[in-house]
Design a protein around this motif. Structure first.
Motif, mmCIF file in Angstrom:
data_model
loop_
_atom_site.group_PDB
_atom_site.id
_atom_site.type_symbol
_atom_site.label_atom_id
_atom_site.label_comp_id
_atom_site.label_asym_id
_atom_site.label_seq_id
_atom_site.Cartn_x
_atom_site.Cartn_y
_atom_site.Cartn_z
ATOM 1 N N PHE A 81 2.197 4.405 -13.283
ATOM 2 C CA PHE A 81 0.857 4.844 -12.872
ATOM 3 C C PHE A 81 0.876 5.410 -11.459
ATOM 4 O O PHE A 81 0.304 6.480 -11.196
ATOM 5 C CB PHE A 81 -0.122 3.675 -12.956
ATOM 6 C CG PHE A 81 -1.534 4.037 -12.592
ATOM 7 C CD1 PHE A 81 -2.355 4.684 -13.501
ATOM 8 C CD2 PHE A 81 -2.041 3.741 -11.332
ATOM 9 C CE1 PHE A 81 -3.662 5.028 -13.166
ATOM 10 C CE2 PHE A 81 -3.340 4.079 -10.992
ATOM 11 C CZ PHE A 81 -4.150 4.723 -11.911
ATOM 12 N N ILE A 82 1.539 4.720 -10.549
ATOM 13 C CA ILE A 82 1.594 5.185 -9.155
ATOM 14 C C ILE A 82 2.278 6.543 -9.083
ATOM 15 O O ILE A 82 1.784 7.476 -8.427
ATOM 16 C CB ILE A 82 2.321 4.149 -8.280
ATOM 17 C CG1 ILE A 82 1.438 2.909 -8.112
ATOM 18 C CG2 ILE A 82 2.686 4.736 -6.930
ATOM 19 C CD1 ILE A 82 2.108 1.766 -7.376
ATOM 20 N N ASP A 83 3.406 6.692 -9.752
ATOM 21 C CA ASP A 83 4.136 7.967 -9.706
ATOM 22 C C ASP A 83 3.300 9.096 -10.309
ATOM 23 O O ASP A 83 3.246 10.207 -9.765
ATOM 24 C CB ASP A 83 5.464 7.839 -10.459
ATOM 25 C CG ASP A 83 6.456 6.933 -9.743
ATOM 26 O OD1 ASP A 83 6.237 6.655 -8.545
ATOM 27 O OD2 ASP A 83 7.435 6.498 -10.378
ATOM 28 N N PHE A 84 2.641 8.819 -11.428
ATOM 29 C CA PHE A 84 1.855 9.855 -12.106
ATOM 30 C C PHE A 84 0.674 10.277 -11.250
ATOM 31 O O PHE A 84 0.417 11.484 -11.064
ATOM 32 C CB PHE A 84 1.366 9.332 -13.456
ATOM 33 C CG PHE A 84 0.590 10.356 -14.249
ATOM 34 C CD1 PHE A 84 1.228 11.182 -15.163
ATOM 35 C CD2 PHE A 84 -0.778 10.504 -14.068
ATOM 36 C CE1 PHE A 84 0.518 12.132 -15.885
ATOM 37 C CE2 PHE A 84 -1.501 11.442 -14.780
ATOM 38 C CZ PHE A 84 -0.852 12.268 -15.692
ATOM 39 N N VAL A 85 -0.071 9.316 -10.724
ATOM 40 C CA VAL A 85 -1.274 9.640 -9.958
ATOM 41 C C VAL A 85 -0.923 10.379 -8.670
ATOM 42 O O VAL A 85 -1.574 11.360 -8.302
ATOM 43 C CB VAL A 85 -2.086 8.357 -9.662
ATOM 44 C CG1 VAL A 85 -3.199 8.635 -8.654
ATOM 45 C CG2 VAL A 85 -2.675 7.808 -10.957
ATOM 46 N N ARG A 86 0.108 9.943 -7.979
ATOM 47 C CA ARG A 86 0.491 10.632 -6.734
ATOM 48 C C ARG A 86 0.905 12.076 -7.020
ATOM 49 O O ARG A 86 0.538 12.990 -6.291
ATOM 50 C CB ARG A 86 1.642 9.886 -6.050
ATOM 51 C CG ARG A 86 1.263 8.502 -5.540
ATOM 52 C CD ARG A 86 2.375 7.920 -4.710
ATOM 53 N NE ARG A 86 2.358 8.469 -3.364
ATOM 54 C CZ ARG A 86 3.430 8.535 -2.588
ATOM 55 N NH1 ARG A 86 4.611 8.139 -3.035
ATOM 56 N NH2 ARG A 86 3.332 9.005 -1.365
ATOM 57 N N ALA A 91 0.841 -1.202 0.000
ATOM 58 C CA ALA A 91 0.000 0.000 0.000
ATOM 59 C C ALA A 91 0.873 1.247 0.000
ATOM 60 O O ALA A 91 1.761 1.394 0.830
ATOM 61 C CB ALA A 91 -0.928 0.003 1.208
ATOM 62 N N VAL A 92 0.608 2.139 -0.944
ATOM 63 C CA VAL A 92 1.322 3.409 -1.055
ATOM 64 C C VAL A 92 0.328 4.531 -0.743
ATOM 65 O O VAL A 92 -0.734 4.610 -1.379
ATOM 66 C CB VAL A 92 1.894 3.600 -2.474
ATOM 67 C CG1 VAL A 92 2.601 4.950 -2.598
ATOM 68 C CG2 VAL A 92 2.842 2.467 -2.822
ATOM 69 N N LEU A 145 -2.894 3.640 -2.919
ATOM 70 C CA LEU A 145 -2.622 2.874 -4.126
ATOM 71 C C LEU A 145 -2.100 1.513 -3.686
ATOM 72 O O LEU A 145 -1.115 1.429 -2.938
ATOM 73 C CB LEU A 145 -1.606 3.594 -5.007
ATOM 74 C CG LEU A 145 -2.149 4.847 -5.714
ATOM 75 C CD1 LEU A 145 -1.002 5.777 -6.097
ATOM 76 C CD2 LEU A 145 -2.954 4.478 -6.945
ATOM 77 N N VAL A 146 -2.767 0.457 -4.112
ATOM 78 C CA VAL A 146 -2.487 -0.879 -3.605
ATOM 79 C C VAL A 146 -2.183 -1.814 -4.766
ATOM 80 O O VAL A 146 -2.852 -1.757 -5.809
ATOM 81 C CB VAL A 146 -3.710 -1.398 -2.809
ATOM 82 C CG1 VAL A 146 -3.477 -2.820 -2.338
ATOM 83 C CG2 VAL A 146 -4.004 -0.486 -1.634
#
Length: 311
Positions: free
Chosen positions: A290-295, A154-155, A275-276
């Motif tokens: 995706f995680i980097d962009f959305v955060r 989980a991020v 983000l999981v």
């Protein structure tokens, strides 16, 4: 057995019919039926019980699917590792998120994300139920509230503050502001139809103080946050909504925070968005992208609405 046939089998199990699987795979239903029949013949056992109205997985089929999921996932990781040697984000990214958060905060980000990664396809599943990431072969999910599955990575994405809000027109009809949270017991309240939201709201003074549980009697129950926001804007009553959904309405004066000196919740646990993704040693480039962009995008668009979670 080849992996394409096994992939087809998993799609049939996920969708529960040959026709639905064929639509998902963009092939003819007879092709899907032949693939499954060939697998059954090769294995010497039935994987599905068929009738004119229903397709049910047999015990053998369920055992095979349970073992296949992780194997196909690992094989996809190997493929991703090989194709990422050219440092390209490509393939298909499967993402799941709740309807309201997805429409409000994720869908608006997709055009820019897709322009940034033109070789990547997106399969977005908007669903309010908790989806099994491994069984459904989901790459990444956005989860709201407390997390319970310790096997997932989980991020932190976004801290959430809930507000009890109403329209100026509703307050004008009432004739006086609410002096204390207990007065909600006699007000028209609007709530999500899940028990935690429709039974009681928890208040704690900002800066410290005793926690107060207020029992509510909702006049209207809804399953969708966007719809709940609309009826609140229309002056039907007071509702408990997250700041990421109503922050712009509060800033524009379309809604009023009835208790700005209180933190409000529905469960005695931290709230937020995460983000999981499935726990594994290898994280595909498409998931990292995706995680980097959305955060980054959520952090930039959330300034002044709420505090963004830090790494």
């Amino acid at each position: 057995m080849n992996t394409a046939d096994l992939d087809t089998l998993m799609v049939v199990i996920r969708f529960g019919s040959f026709a639905a699987a064929a639509r998902e795979l963009n092939v003819d239903p007879s092709s899907v039926s032949r693939t499954v029949a060939a697998l059954e013949e090769e294995l010497g056992t039935r994987l599905f019980q068929r009738s004119t109205r229903q397709l049910a997985v047999t015990e053998a089929g369920a055992v095979l699917a349970q073992r296949l999921g992780p194997l196909l996932e690992e094989l996809q990781e190997i493929r991703d590792a090989a194709t990422e040697s050219a440092a390209r984000v490509q393939g298909t990214l499967r993402v799941t998120v709740s309807n309201t958060f997805g429409q409000q905060r994720i869908v608006p980000l997709l055009p820019a994300f897709c322009r940034e990664h033109p070789a990547l396809d997106i399969d977005l599943i908007l669903a309010d139920e908790i989806v099994d990431l491994v069984a459904e072969r989901i790459d990444v999910a956005v989860r709201l509230g407390a997390l319970h599955d310790s096997s997932l990575v989980a991020v932190p994405l976004l801290k959430t503050r809930y507000r009890v809000v109403a329209s100026p027109a509703w307050l004008q009809r009432r004739g006086a502001p609410l002096a204390a949270p207990q007065e909600l017991q006699d007000c028209d309240c609007l709530a999500f139809s899940i028990p935690e939201f429709r039974e009681r709201w928890l208040f704690r003074p900002i800066g410290g103080g005793a926690k107060l549980a207020v029992t509510i009697k909702p006049r209207v129950l809804m399953t969708n946050g966007l719809a709940l926001r609309e009826v609140t804007l229309a002056g039907l009553g007071a509702s408990l909504l997250p700041d990421w959904l109503v922050g712009d309405d509060l800033a524009a004066g379309r809604l009023v925070d009835l208790f700005p000196r209180h933190d409000v919740a529905v469960v005695d646990a931290p709230t937020g968005a995460w983000l999981v993704y499935p726990s594994r040693s290898y994280v595909p480039a498409k998931v990292r992208a995706f995680i980097d962009f959305v955060r980054r995008a959520i952090r930039e668009t959330s300034s002044g609405v709420n505090d963004t979670a830090r790494p």
